[in-house]
Write a protein that holds these residues in place. Sequence first.
Motif, mmCIF file in Angstrom:
data_model
loop_
_atom_site.group_PDB
_atom_site.id
_atom_site.type_symbol
_atom_site.label_atom_id
_atom_site.label_comp_id
_atom_site.label_asym_id
_atom_site.label_seq_id
_atom_site.Cartn_x
_atom_site.Cartn_y
_atom_site.Cartn_z
ATOM 1 N N THR A 1 -14.284 -9.937 -6.620
ATOM 2 C CA THR A 1 -13.110 -9.396 -5.933
ATOM 3 C C THR A 1 -12.298 -8.538 -6.890
ATOM 4 O O THR A 1 -11.749 -9.045 -7.875
ATOM 5 N N PRO A 2 -12.205 -7.227 -6.615
ATOM 6 C CA PRO A 2 -11.399 -6.364 -7.491
ATOM 7 C C PRO A 2 -9.924 -6.554 -7.200
ATOM 8 O O PRO A 2 -9.539 -7.062 -6.134
ATOM 9 N N PRO A 3 -9.071 -6.150 -8.120
ATOM 10 C CA PRO A 3 -7.630 -6.221 -7.829
ATOM 11 C C PRO A 3 -7.291 -5.264 -6.693
ATOM 12 O O PRO A 3 -7.950 -4.234 -6.518
ATOM 13 N N PRO A 4 -6.285 -5.587 -5.891
ATOM 14 C CA PRO A 4 -5.914 -4.690 -4.794
ATOM 15 C C PRO A 4 -5.355 -3.375 -5.327
ATOM 16 O O PRO A 4 -4.848 -3.329 -6.455
ATOM 17 N N PRO A 5 -5.444 -2.302 -4.542
ATOM 18 C CA PRO A 5 -4.870 -1.026 -4.983
ATOM 19 C C PRO A 5 -3.379 -1.163 -5.246
ATOM 20 O O PRO A 5 -2.696 -1.965 -4.606
ATOM 21 N N PRO A 6 -2.851 -0.396 -6.196
ATOM 22 C CA PRO A 6 -1.404 -0.454 -6.476
ATOM 23 C C PRO A 6 -0.585 -0.178 -5.220
ATOM 24 O O PRO A 6 -0.947 0.671 -4.403
ATOM 25 N N GLY A 7 0.484 -0.938 -5.067
ATOM 26 C CA GLY A 7 1.363 -0.749 -3.930
ATOM 27 C C GLY A 7 0.995 -1.546 -2.697
ATOM 28 O O GLY A 7 1.728 -1.536 -1.708
ATOM 29 N N THR A 8 -0.134 -2.252 -2.738
ATOM 30 C CA THR A 8 -0.544 -3.065 -1.595
ATOM 31 C C THR A 8 0.354 -4.293 -1.487
ATOM 32 O O THR A 8 0.592 -4.981 -2.488
ATOM 33 N N GLU A 9 0.857 -4.565 -0.317
ATOM 34 C CA GLU A 9 1.688 -5.751 -0.117
ATOM 35 C C GLU A 9 0.845 -7.009 -0.276
ATOM 36 O O GLU A 9 -0.340 -7.034 0.095
ATOM 37 N N ALA A 10 1.470 -8.060 -0.780
ATOM 38 C CA ALA A 10 0.753 -9.313 -1.038
ATOM 39 C C ALA A 10 0.102 -9.849 0.227
ATOM 40 O O ALA A 10 -1.071 -10.256 0.212
ATOM 41 N N ALA A 11 0.838 -9.862 1.349
ATOM 42 C CA ALA A 11 0.295 -10.421 2.590
ATOM 43 C C ALA A 11 -0.920 -9.629 3.064
ATOM 44 O O ALA A 11 -1.904 -10.210 3.543
ATOM 45 N N GLU A 12 -0.875 -8.316 2.906
ATOM 46 C CA GLU A 12 -2.006 -7.489 3.324
ATOM 47 C C GLU A 12 -3.213 -7.720 2.423
ATOM 48 O O GLU A 12 -4.347 -7.863 2.901
ATOM 49 N N ALA A 13 -2.986 -7.767 1.112
ATOM 50 C CA ALA A 13 -4.090 -7.949 0.164
ATOM 51 C C ALA A 13 -4.777 -9.296 0.360
ATOM 52 O O ALA A 13 -6.014 -9.378 0.414
#
Length: 199
Positions: free
Chosen positions: A83-95
């Motif tokens: 699992t890669p880190p989420p893109p910058p700016g992604t909200e925690a709930a969405e990620a």
Amino acid sequence: MPRTNGERTPARPTSVRQHQRHARILRVAARLGAEHGLERMQMHDVARESGVAIATLYRYFPSKPHLFAAVMHDQVLRMEAETPPPPPGTEAAEAVGDLLTGASRRLFEQPLLALAMMQSGNVSTTGTDRRSRTTDEILADLVLRTAGVAEPTERDRSVARILEQAWYGLLTTVLYERASHREALDGIRLACRLLLRPV
């Protein structure tokens, strides 16, 4: 529910060869579990197709629940690694919602294996090694990392545990055919929004 052997501590692989054998057993168990489920899969078939003696299989996995708990542990470890880190700016709930709904879809593709792993989830796979993280701890760490929490507080860890339990519960409703895939996926997204909103 199958009876587990609570008295025997599973052996842990130590050498390279033992780790390879252990991994081969888990791959075969995952395949046969996907075909037959917990009740109908036979330990003798796992041993035969893994190329190990039945005594060796039982030394590592005293029961089918021990075996499927180890399969689940292995799959969660791989999910963490891949699992890669989420893109910058992604909200925690969405990620985190993306993480858990993606994992759910993969589980729904193999319902018999998913159910076998869920039914076996209360069996420890860490033996006496206190340094080993449990499956729940690995998943909670992955949820926190995906949510962008670098230094989790006790509250953060509690939220991750509750979210993990909600996820398991929603998965179970689908695997026992009490809810649709869509209902469960929507429920996972809702749980993420409710639990991961800023305080």
